[in-house]
Design a protein around this motif. Structure first.
Motif: not given
Length: 970
Positions: A67-70, A72-79, A716-722
């Motif tokens: 859930p974290l980009g390289a 350091g920012l939040w990232h809600g998906g996978i590539h 298995h991390l479920v994260v609430r974020c904008e």
């Protein structure tokens, strides 16, 4: 189980005063588990059902980790990109991850081009598909009631009274329907039992890309095995069909005329000679040619048969003509059939119809006939382009349906001042749910207590201790010649409990060898005397079972593993193992005690990066448990919505020491403290930051996805974020002051970010979160939790005979008056009931034929009536309609592909509207089944031609655990 509703003739209730009444409210749909699929199939031989296959592939991605980009920012998906494509079949299209409905999409006419200040440019896709899914909790299962008067009622128990037609009854569910004879309707599941979640497929192929691919397919020979890019059926715009390569129908060839008899040799050439031999000599020994005007079909002018698509007078009706290959047509949107796949022609855009038979004219009704559209190519001129389209009518898709193809997403490193630049295919896949997720998971974990026990997963909690040492043997056998006979079938177990046995001493009446020529028993030999026990049973290595001792054998008096012998250090991480993977560990790492309780020798990770191996028991092992997908094992919910991107970036610059000289460190330290004070970063660092430097790097994220316990923690991390797709540009504009010398580059990226926004344009979709702060799942973690819930070690392998028997019995049980959809579900539910009985573990149902031929179970086969066939073997092929055969095979293939049972794990069904032959005992169990069906919702058919499915009280404990199906070649 009897349907008593063949055709239009339904048996009437035995008691007129209890005549069945038509339900006043429509039945609620039965519970159906949601099917899941991974977005791509493996390119090699890796396990297609194992989440680690996909986590390892993601570890090769260039960027875009959850859930974290390289940065350091939040990232809600996978590539998924070019580097993951080496391990996955990404060129065949992106598959929907679960059953659902496409609710919105955007299709670029061509990729937007981002221009940088230094004249370099990059292409990127704003195209996406948004699918809505509904995950429903299983209905609570009634617990067995030992005091129930129906505990041993037909058709489920062995002590069955003589009830000639066990499915015929008008008995209603107790306390569920006040009107006598009205079967209780399934209770509608509460809204809180359903979670609405969404899957997002971002950066998809543009329309130009589709056109290029389709034109290339026209010009080059089509390899049927090669991936072919096709338009998406949910696109809006002008839509028509083309008769292409999938349409393989041909005109019939007219029957040839009988060949004309040649004129007698004696009459050829005007000869009046009556001697045929002389005539043959005069004809130079050649047979005569046919008379003029008697040409065969090959020369009578009949054209060669034309290929294309047949046109019928109704859906699957009489053939009235054919549209040749290349023809184009539009189908009606108002006149529809209840038979799937059939459509009425509205307009023939191009092409000339021909007759059903070569050389004959087409019927004048062909322009308004019916065609099977599944054999036609869809042609769509998609409109509108370059904007978000919210479908007025959502388009249903099943798990695994292709919904798009990877598009381009070039960043600055891919950009170029000269076209075409470096390609960068990419999919951003995201799954998220609204604010009700927490309550749904809590409700799900409570519901598990009301469901049959599931052992789909083994969950190891932090602090769990493993049994790392096997005690020294405490038993010794020194005598040779002992036979070590196993006391139970413990195949696949490391240790086996055996009874030492020895041959009895010889007696005067026996000898070691029978004299030659003297018979003693069969074939001239005495039967071998039975072996005799010697000593007490003991546990030995499984390789010694059924062996004869030739030296000293050591073993244990009691099973060598005990939970009390577990020792530390305890587990540092929460870890979840799929049961199917545990049973693949091999006999040296799997053990069963004398009660059948399993142990597994597992490997877990430690916080120092090392591993620890030891045995864990499936039962009564502290801080471990066997559990269900509905327990959501290993999932942790973290609310990160209060943290802003600017604080995330400031923290990253602070911990990586990338501050520029003169910047106020205290400003960055406060952001770092704020972010570190939340839940996400500490948990992520605990799982990923293996060198404990306080920084989560891209390399550490890659390595984590290659390591099972770290990948499990991440997924298995479920994260609430904008969401990055909504909320306005303000949060991104706030980052501009931190960009310094790269501000020019960041301003270009802000232009791209603004064009990628779409959230606020779809908030009117039912179930879609109004605020752009949803709960995000890791897609692989979510899919893996549900797709792996069936124990693949429990496999029912059907033979060709089994399939044939299932088809025959189903043909006697279903109502052919139903439309294809209702008939297919009713037939599939009959099949699933039989399969469940076969997997129940009851001896009388140890074969498919044993289930079907049990007395009183299937009325037309084995009820005590003169017209019954007596056994499924006696059912003639003429009883099986092609519709039923095709529907049963299609359902079995769906089950073999992982599709769900239509009846859950239930074992009984009944037609509540048929009572004509029912005894009091039959009425009692039907009442029981109806009551169960009112809870489960498993009800199939229409009108009085219905089956309700449940399990009688006496069979509750025999409902099978999940299992898989394997089919023979069909």
């Amino acid at each position: 189980m009897s349907n008593s509703h063949h055709g239009a003739h339904h048996s009437q209730p035995a008691h007129p005063q209890q005549a069945a009444a038509t339900p006043t409210t429509p039945a609620s749909p039965p519970y159906k588990p949601l099917s899941f699929s991974f977005p791509f199939a493996p390119a090699g031989k890796d396990d297609a059902g194992d989440p680690m296959t996909y986590m390892k592939a993601l570890g090769n991605a260039q960027n875009g980790f959850y859930p974290l980009g390289a940065n350091g920012l939040w990232h809600g998906g996978i590539h998924f990109d070019g580097k993951t494509g080496n391990a996955l079949k990404q060129d065949v299209g992106i598959r929907a991850i679960a059953d659902g409905e496409v609710v919105a999409y955007r299709l670029d006419s061509k990729y937007p081009e981002l221009e940088y200040k230094d004249k370099r440019s990059a292409l990127y896709s704003t195209g996406f598909v948004l699918i809505r899914h509904k995950l429903q909790l299983p209905p609570p299962q009634p617990k067995p009631d030992a005091a129930s008067p129906n505990a041993a009622s037909a058709p489920g128990a062995s002590n069955t009274p003589a009830a000639p037609a066990p499915a015929a009854s008008t008995a209603s569910a107790p306390a569920a329907a006040s009107t006598p004879g009205v079967p209780a309707q399934p209770q509608k599941a509460p809204a809180a039992d359903t979670l609405v979640f969404f899957s997002l497929y971002m950066h998809l192929l543009d329309w130009v890309g589709y056109q290029i691919a389709m034109e290339a397919a026209k010009e080059a020979p089509v390899d049927p095995k090669a991936p072919q890019i096709q338009p998406m059926p949910f696109w809006e715009g002008e839509r028509y069909y083309r008769v292409g390569a999938k349409a393989k129908d041909k005109q019939e060839v007219p029957k040839p005329k009988p060949p004309a008899s040649p004129a007698p040799l004696t009459q050829q050439g005007g000869s009046g000679d009556s001697d045929p031999i002389a005539a043959l000599i005069r004809n130079d020994f050649k047979l005569p040619t046919p008379a003029a005007g008697d040409a065969s079909d090959a020369s009578d002018g009949t054209p060669s048969p034309v290929s294309g698509i047949r046109v019928r007078d109704s859906a699957n009706g009489k053939i009235i003509g054919l549209l040749p290959t290349g023809s184009e047509l539009i189908v009606s949107t108002t006149e529809k059939s209840d038979k799937p796949g059939w459509a009425k022609i509205a307009t023939i855009r191009s092409g000339t119809p021909v007759g059903a038979v070569a050389g004959q004219p087409a019927s004048p009704h062909v322009p308004y006939g019916w065609v099977y559209v599944n054999e036609l190519d869809v042609v769509i001129d998609p409109k509108p382009l370059d904007q978000v389209v919210v479908l007025k009518t959502p388009f249903a898709v099943t798990a695994g349906t292709v919904i798009g193809y990877l598009g381009q997403y070039q960043d600055y490193s891919d950009s170029s001042s000269l076209p075409p630049g470096r390609t960068h295919p990419m999919l951003h896949l995201e799954t998220f749910a609204g604010p009700d997720l927490q309550d749904f998971i809590s409700r799900s974990r409570e519901r598990v207590k009301q469901l049959p026990e599931s052992k789909a997963f083994l969950e190891i909690s932090p602090g769990a201790l493993l049994v790392t040492d096997v005690p020294e043997p405490d038993q010794t056998l020194t005598q040779t010649g002992l036979h070590l006979v196993p006391l139970a079938n413990l195949q696949g177990s490391r240790w086996v409990r055996v009874q030492p046995k020895i041959a009895p001493p010889a007696t005067p009446n026996t000898s070691a060898q029978t004299p030659h020529g003297h018979s003693g028993g069969h074939h001239g030999h005495h039967p071998a005397p039975p072996l005799q026990n010697t000593g007490t049973p003991l546990w030995v290595d499984a390789t010694l079972a059924n062996q004869t001792t030739t030296g000293v054998v050591k073993g244990w008096k009691d099973f060598p593993l005990k939970v009390a012998n577990a020792k530390g250090p305890g587990a540092d991480f929460r870890d979840v193992f799929r049961r199917v993977d545990l049973d693949k560990l091999g006999a040296q790492n799997v053990a069963k005690d004398d009660k059948g309780v399993r142990w597994w020798n597992i490997t877990i990770g430690m916080k120092d990066g090392a591993t620890r191996q030891g045995w864990v028991c499936e039962k009564d092992h502290p801080l471990t448990r066997m559990c269900s997908p509905w327990d959501w094992p290993g999932f942790e919910l973290i609310d990160h919505s209060s943290i802003k991107p600017i604080d995330m970036l400031k923290r990253y610059l602070h911990v990586t020491q990338q501050l520029i000289e003169g910047e106020d460190k205290s400003e960055f330290e406060s952001s770092a403290s704020l972010v570190n004070g939340g839940e996400l970063i500490p948990k992520l660092e605990k799982a990923v930051d293996t060198n404990h430097d306080g920084t989560v790097t891209a390399q550490e994220l890659r390595q984590a996805q290659q390591t099972p316990w770290l990948a499990e923690a991440l997924s298995h991390l479920v994260v609430r974020c904008e969401s990055e797709w909504g909320g306005g540009p303000g949060k991104w504009d706030d980052l501009s002051p931190l960009m310094k010398q790269l501000l020019w580059l960041w301003k270009s990226e802000l232009e791209r970010i603004n064009k990628l926004q779409w959230w606020e344009q779809v908030t009117g979709v039912e179930g879609f979160p109004k605020e752009p702060t949803p709960w995000h799942f890791h897609p692989i973690g979510l899919i893996g939790n549900f797709i792996g819930s069936i124990d693949k070690t429990r496999v029912l392998r059907l033979s060709a005979q089994d399939v044939d028997d299932l088809i025959k019995v189903t043909a006697t049980e279903v109502a052919l008056s139903l439309n294809d959809d209702n008939l297919g579900k009713q037939a599939g539910a009959v099949v699933d009931t039989i399969l469940n009985r076969r997997m129940s573990g009851l001896e009388k149902w140890s074969t498919i034929r044993g289930v079907i031929n049990e007395r009183w179970q299937f009325s037309d086969i084995n009820a005590p009536r003169p017209t019954a066939y007596g056994s499924v073997q006696n059912v003639p092929e003429s009883r099986v309609s092609p519709r039923v055969r095709a529907l049963v095979i299609a359902h079995l293939q769906d089950r073999a592909n992982g599709g769900p049972s239509l009846v859950g794990n239930n074992l009984s069904y009944a037609n509540p509207y048929a009572l004509d032959e029912a005894s009091a005992a039959t009425r009692a169990w039907v009442e029981d089944v109806i009551h169960q069906a009112s809870i489960t919702g498993y009800r199939y058919g229409s009108g009085h031609a219905v089956h309700v499915h449940g399990t009688t009280q006496g069979l509750m404990s025999s409902r099978p655990e999940p299992y898989a199906i394997e089919l023979p070649e069909l």
